[in-house]
Design an enzyme around this catalytic site. Structure first.
Site, PDB file in Angstrom:
ATOM      1  N   LYS A 262     -11.208   6.811   2.378  1.00 44.26           N
ATOM      2  CA  LYS A 262      -9.868   7.272   2.712  1.00 44.26           C
ATOM      3  C   LYS A 262      -9.016   7.013   1.484  1.00 44.26           C
ATOM      4  O   LYS A 262      -8.770   5.865   1.094  1.00 44.26           O
ATOM      5  CB  LYS A 262      -9.314   6.515   3.917  1.00 44.26           C
ATOM      6  CG  LYS A 262      -7.853   6.869   4.225  1.00 44.26           C
ATOM      7  CD  LYS A 262      -7.291   6.047   5.377  1.00 44.26           C
ATOM      8  CE  LYS A 262      -5.824   6.365   5.618  1.00 44.26           C
ATOM      9  NZ  LYS A 262      -5.255   5.579   6.741  1.00 44.26           N
TER      10      LYS A 262
ATOM     11  N   TYR B 218     -11.409   2.148   2.523  1.00 42.67           N
ATOM     12  CA  TYR B 218      -9.983   2.497   2.651  1.00 42.67           C
ATOM     13  C   TYR B 218      -9.262   2.036   1.397  1.00 42.67           C
ATOM     14  O   TYR B 218      -9.097   0.840   1.169  1.00 42.67           O
ATOM     15  CB  TYR B 218      -9.429   1.830   3.910  1.00 42.67           C
ATOM     16  CG  TYR B 218      -7.964   2.072   4.220  1.00 42.67           C
ATOM     17  CD1 TYR B 218      -7.186   2.987   3.522  1.00 42.67           C
ATOM     18  CD2 TYR B 218      -7.349   1.377   5.257  1.00 42.67           C
ATOM     19  CE1 TYR B 218      -5.862   3.197   3.829  1.00 42.67           C
ATOM     20  CE2 TYR B 218      -6.018   1.573   5.577  1.00 42.67           C
ATOM     21  CZ  TYR B 218      -5.276   2.478   4.861  1.00 42.67           C
ATOM     22  OH  TYR B 218      -3.951   2.665   5.173  1.00 42.67           O
TER      23      TYR B 218
END
Length: 292
Positions: free
Chosen positions: A162, A134
């Site tokens: 992400k 992330y």
């Protein structure tokens, strides 16, 4: 073929009027999102206010989402935590309870040097569960650059990222330098991200508008630019709220406007001003008016 295709909703955590976790509300939200066609669920992320939950609450939230999903859609669990050991514990918990993967922030409490970031992901990879790194340099001290991701991607279980930097050009560079699948991380770049190679989207506003979120991402992935842009122009004012620090309050209010209230946020997140709520309501009404 990407492992985490499509629209994965970064779940909000519903609260009662007494500011306790509303587990029944969470079940209802998950069931509705699945029925509306989302491809996956992500509990325990920033939008889920994980940092305000007790260990017991966070544990039960994750287990509740996995239980409700019941294999109908994959569940990817957020593992953000103050230490690598704690993040590993959340990863182990997710694996034991049948999660499809984890969404893993780098160290969050200070600005780590490169080898510390790499060792953090090495420890998580050893748990043996697929990892979506992330990258959110807007809210956390580390920027997982394409070059750094190239190092992290050498670990067997790091399969995706992400991408929340806000720079859509990153997606092509990541795809060029790594074998990672890329998931759009910020709503207001979803069309652009899909057009340049993102195969997934970890989404915020689709908590409240799941069907529309699935539709716009699919149109963009299929290269149906005219149709995607027509819908995008109406959704974009709402998507902008996902890209600011008050995204949790904003998206919870969108759920209220959609007739699915999930309560307020926990401090330090406080209610927004009347003016801010009016702007969200105007954007929501504008979208509804244009798509009736």
């Amino acid at each position: 073929m990407a492992k985490f295709n499509g629209v994965y909703v970064a779940l909000v955590t519903p609260f009662t009027e007494e500011n306790q976790v509303d587990y029944e509300g969470l079940k209802n939200l998950c069931n509705w999102l699945i029925e509306e066609g989302v491809d996956g669920l992500v509990p325990g992320g920033s939008l889920g206010e994980y940092a305000t939950l007790t260990i017991e609450e966070r544990t039960k939230v994750v287990e509740t989402v996995i239980e409700v999903a019941n294999g109908r859609v994959p569940v990817v669990v957020g593992t953000g935590a103050p230490s690598t050991a704690q993040a590993v514990q959340w990863a182990e918990h997710a694996k034991i309870h049948g999660a499809a993967g984890i969404m893993a922030l780098p160290p969050i409490n200070y600005k780590p040097i490169e080898n510390e970031v790499i060792e953090h992901y090495r420890a998580l990879s050893e748990v043996g569960i697929p990892i979506i790194a992330y990258n959110n340099p807007k809210d956390y001290p580390t920027d997982l650059t394409p070059d750094l991701l190239a190092e992290i991607s050498k670990f067997k279980n790091v399969v995706g990222v992400k991408e929340f930097s806000g720079d859509v050009r990153r997606i092509q560079e990541i795809l060029h330098k790594t074998d990672l699948e890329v998931m759009v991380g910020v709503d207001d770049l979803v069309v652009e991200g899909a057009l340049v190679g993102a195969t997934g989207w970890i989404a915020g506003v689709p908590n409240a508008l799941p069907k529309e979120g699935v539709e716009i991402f699919q149109l963009a992935k299929e290269g149906k630019i005219k149709e995607a842009l027509e819908l995008y122009q109406y959704l974009l004012p709402l998507f902008r709220f996902d890209a600011n620090p008050q995204l949790v309050q904003s998206i919870k209010y969108m759920l209220e406007l959609a007739g699915r209230p999930v309560g307020s946020t926990r401090p330090p997140r406080l209610p927004l001003s009347t003016e801010q709520y009016q702007k969200i309501e105007e954007a929501f009404k504008y979208f509804k008016k244009q798509t009736v």
